[in-house]
Design a protein around this motif. Structure first.
Motif, PDB file in Angstrom:
ATOM      1  N   HIS A  26      -3.440   0.964  -4.585  1.00 32.12           N
ATOM      2  CA  HIS A  26      -3.479   1.390  -3.186  1.00 32.12           C
ATOM      3  C   HIS A  26      -4.772   0.897  -2.523  1.00 32.12           C
ATOM      4  O   HIS A  26      -4.730   0.239  -1.480  1.00 32.12           O
ATOM      5  CB  HIS A  26      -3.360   2.914  -3.103  1.00 32.12           C
ATOM      6  N   CYS A  27      -5.894   1.167  -3.144  1.00 33.11           N
ATOM      7  CA  CYS A  27      -7.185   0.784  -2.564  1.00 33.11           C
ATOM      8  C   CYS A  27      -7.360  -0.733  -2.501  1.00 33.11           C
ATOM      9  O   CYS A  27      -8.064  -1.245  -1.618  1.00 33.11           O
ATOM     10  CB  CYS A  27      -8.335   1.421  -3.338  1.00 33.11           C
ATOM     11  N   TYR A  83       0.830   4.049  -2.809  1.00 31.99           N
ATOM     12  CA  TYR A  83       0.609   5.434  -2.377  1.00 31.99           C
ATOM     13  C   TYR A  83       1.657   6.351  -3.012  1.00 31.99           C
ATOM     14  O   TYR A  83       1.328   7.382  -3.592  1.00 31.99           O
ATOM     15  CB  TYR A  83       0.671   5.490  -0.850  1.00 31.99           C
ATOM     16  N   CYS A 105      -5.444  -2.813  -1.387  1.00 33.02           N
ATOM     17  CA  CYS A 105      -4.857  -3.311  -0.137  1.00 33.02           C
ATOM     18  C   CYS A 105      -5.814  -3.206   1.046  1.00 33.02           C
ATOM     19  O   CYS A 105      -5.536  -3.744   2.119  1.00 33.02           O
ATOM     20  CB  CYS A 105      -3.575  -2.540   0.173  1.00 33.02           C
ATOM     21  N   GLN A 124       0.837  -1.207   0.000  1.00 30.17           N
ATOM     22  CA  GLN A 124       0.000   0.000   0.000  1.00 30.17           C
ATOM     23  C   GLN A 124       0.867   1.249   0.000  1.00 30.17           C
ATOM     24  O   GLN A 124       0.526   2.231  -0.639  1.00 30.17           O
ATOM     25  CB  GLN A 124      -1.022  -0.006   1.145  1.00 30.17           C
ATOM     26  N   LYS A 165      -6.391  -8.171   4.149  1.00 29.47           N
ATOM     27  CA  LYS A 165      -6.534  -6.758   3.758  1.00 29.47           C
ATOM     28  C   LYS A 165      -6.331  -5.879   4.996  1.00 29.47           C
ATOM     29  O   LYS A 165      -6.439  -6.336   6.133  1.00 29.47           O
ATOM     30  CB  LYS A 165      -7.932  -6.482   3.195  1.00 29.47           C
TER      31      LYS A 165
END
Length: 115
Positions: free
Chosen positions: A27-28, A19, A30, A15, A107
């Motif tokens: 990123h999302c 980022y 994760c 992540q 997650k």
């Protein structure tokens, strides 16, 4: 075939890498669908992946050169604590943050920030 489940440390790194690359989808990916983001011992600031995505879409738009440098990482079971130095623009304002990631089901389920 499903993707392999990353270790908590590898998930935190994935992540962070996404980022820094401002790769919103990676990123999302994760984060859990029901992710919660809060100030440590304080208010919840984001609930759910849709709100999370919207927040970071705005951050990436507002700060296209934003970078977070990992200063230290502590992993205890399914909790990862990252100490980061964040620079919004080269030579611009900087700040430090501690991000406490709680991992569940492969997650990031929760992030508590110390700023």
């Amino acid at each position: 075939m499903s993707a392999p489940v990353l270790s908590p440390a590898d998930l935190a790194q994935a992540q962070l890498d996404a980022y820094n690359a401002q790769d919103l989808d990676a990123h999302c990916a994760c984060f859990a669908d029901d992710v919660v983001v809060a100030d440590l011992n304080g208010a919840v600031t984001i609930q759910g992946i849709d709100a999370y995505r919207a927040k970071y879409e705005q951050v990436f738009a507002d700060f296209p050169q934003n970078k977070a440098k990992l200063l230290n990482r502590i992993v205890v079971g399914n909790t990862v604590i990252d100490h980061e130095h964040v620079e919004r623009t080269p030579g611009g304002a900087t700040f430090q943050v501690a991000a406490i990631y709680t991992i569940a089901g492969g997650k990031i389920a929760r992030v508590d920030f110390v700023k």
